[in-house]
Design an enzyme around this catalytic site. Structure first.
Site, short mmCIF file in Angstrom:
data_model
loop_
_atom_site.label_atom_id
_atom_site.label_comp_id
_atom_site.label_asym_id
_atom_site.label_seq_id
_atom_site.Cartn_x
_atom_site.Cartn_y
_atom_site.Cartn_z
CG HIS A 219 -2.00 -5.70 15.58
ND1 HIS A 219 -2.68 -6.87 15.33
CD2 HIS A 219 -1.15 -5.98 16.61
CE1 HIS A 219 -2.28 -7.81 16.16
NE2 HIS A 219 -1.35 -7.30 16.95
CB SER A 220 -0.08 -8.13 13.04
OG SER A 220 0.42 -9.39 12.70
CD GLN A 221 -2.22 -8.60 6.34
OE1 GLN A 221 -3.15 -8.31 7.10
NE2 GLN A 221 -2.42 -9.05 5.12
#
Length: 383
Positions: A219-221
């Site tokens: 998720h994300s980063q």
């Protein structure tokens, strides 16, 4: 049978009935808790890391805390490794700030063994002063970026945000009890993106070496980590599910500006064919225009494109939420991977009939509906 035996038998039966009734009474807790009856085993361990420092002053660096949940009935062929994003820890997967079931328990109920890690230098995976500077996301910044998009967001899709839990005019902002419960979970993040990616690549590879083949969900980063772990252990990554991964390739937008991710999906070297020793060897060109309204104009490789050779046999899904800032550019990451030979399916959640989500999909009101989209995709695409 004499009267004494009858009295003893009746007393024993009464004891059993009272005992069963006592056991059947669910515990009453003053804090949020969710049913975990599908879980057969739960544990934790550390993996990766190495000793550093001169003799007599050794410390360990780069190890990660991993928590494992195993179902009573294993029905999925590969475990799922859940890797959180910036400022987060594995608590992202363990529940929601308003006390509902999280993705970890949901995936266990579907029959997955689930592994959750705290990134190196984060949470229960120790940070050391030698790891360098950290930063803390402010409450106001997280309201803008994650939780109160409809009133704080500046990107065109932000006004569609309806799925953050809570009610009232202060929903998703400092002082709202659900926001405060979420913000209390936030931790410092190491600033150095290259160091963070290298440490997560190493730790993720070590985890797969220990547990065997798995599905990696980021998720994300942590999106960059998925590509790098697969690059390091292509035979052990059976699929990558990238929920709003860090992007787009080569240039930051919305949350940041300027050059970024010089290797395309990552800030550190990833294997291309033909090989590229330096990121500057990648020849890129910008699309002539956006792929749709309110969308970022993507950077792509000039043809013939180099291939991300270690990822070409791994099915990939990228998911973006309707009201998130990622909605404007995650398609670029999917396009770039497909051009580089990686079979990638892009799923904007609105195309799956799921509306109103921001970036933190795993803890929003419809989090389990989104988890079902993921499980359905895995069942269809991961052999």
């Amino acid at each position: 049978m004499n009267k004494t035996m009858l009295h003893i038998g009746a007393a024993t039966l009464l004891t059993i009935l009272v005992s069963d009734a006592t056991r059947a009474e669910p515990p009453k807790l003053p804090v949020p808790a969710v049913d975990q009856s599908a879980v057969a085993l739960r544990g934790y361990f550390y993996v990766g890391g190495q000793y550093v420092g001169k003799p007599g002053e050794s410390t360990m660096q780069g190890q990660v805390y991993v928590e494992v949940l195993a179902p009573k009935d294993v029905r999925r062929p590969y475990p799922m490794v859940l890797i959180h994003g910036a400022a987060q820890t594995a608590t992202n997967w363990m529940g929601t700030p308003d006390g509902r079931k999280g993705w970890a328990e949901y995936f266990v109920e579907q029959g997955y063994v689930v592994y959750m890690m705290d990134q190196p230098m984060r949470g229960r995976s120790p940070w050391h002063p030698a790891d360098g500077a950290t930063r803390m996301f402010t409450a106001e910044g997280e309201a803008f970026q994650f939780t109160a998009n409809a009133v704080k967001g500046t990107w065109p899709q932000a006004k569609k945000h309806t799925q953050w839990p809570g009610e009232g005019p202060n929903k998703g902002q400092k002082g709202d009890p659900i926001f405060d419960a979420f913000y209390a979970t936030q931790v410092e993040t190491v600033v150095d993106a290259a160091l963070t990616q290298q440490r997560n690549k190493d730790a993720g590879a070590a985890l797969l070496d220990k547990i065997g083949p798995a599905i990696v969900l980021t998720h994300s980063q942590s999106g960059a980590f998925g590509w790098l772990i697969a690059d390091a252990r292509p035979q052990l990554v059976k699929s990558i599910i990238a929920i709003e991964p860090s992007g787009p390739p080569f240039e930051a937008t919305v949350i940041g500006t300027g050059k970024a991710r010089e290797w395309g999906p990552t800030d550190i070297a990833i294997t291309y064919d033909p090989p590229a020793k330096e990121a500057s060897e990648l020849s890129v060109v910008r699309d002539k225009g956006p792929d749709g309204p309110d969308m970022f104009v993507c950077w792509m490789q000039k043809e013939p494109a180099r291939k991300l050779v270690n990822l070409t046999r791994i099915p990939v899904m990228i998911m973006a939420a309707e009201a998130s800032y990622h909605q404007s550019y995650d398609h670029c990451t999917a396009k770039y991977l497909n051009q580089a030979g990686v079979k990638t399916e892009y799923i904007p959640l609105q195309n799956a009939g799921i509306h109103g989500n921001g970036h933190m999909v795993m803890i929003e009101k419809n989090n389990l509906a989104i988890a079902k989209v993921i499980d359905d995709w895995v069942v269809k695409n991961v052999r």
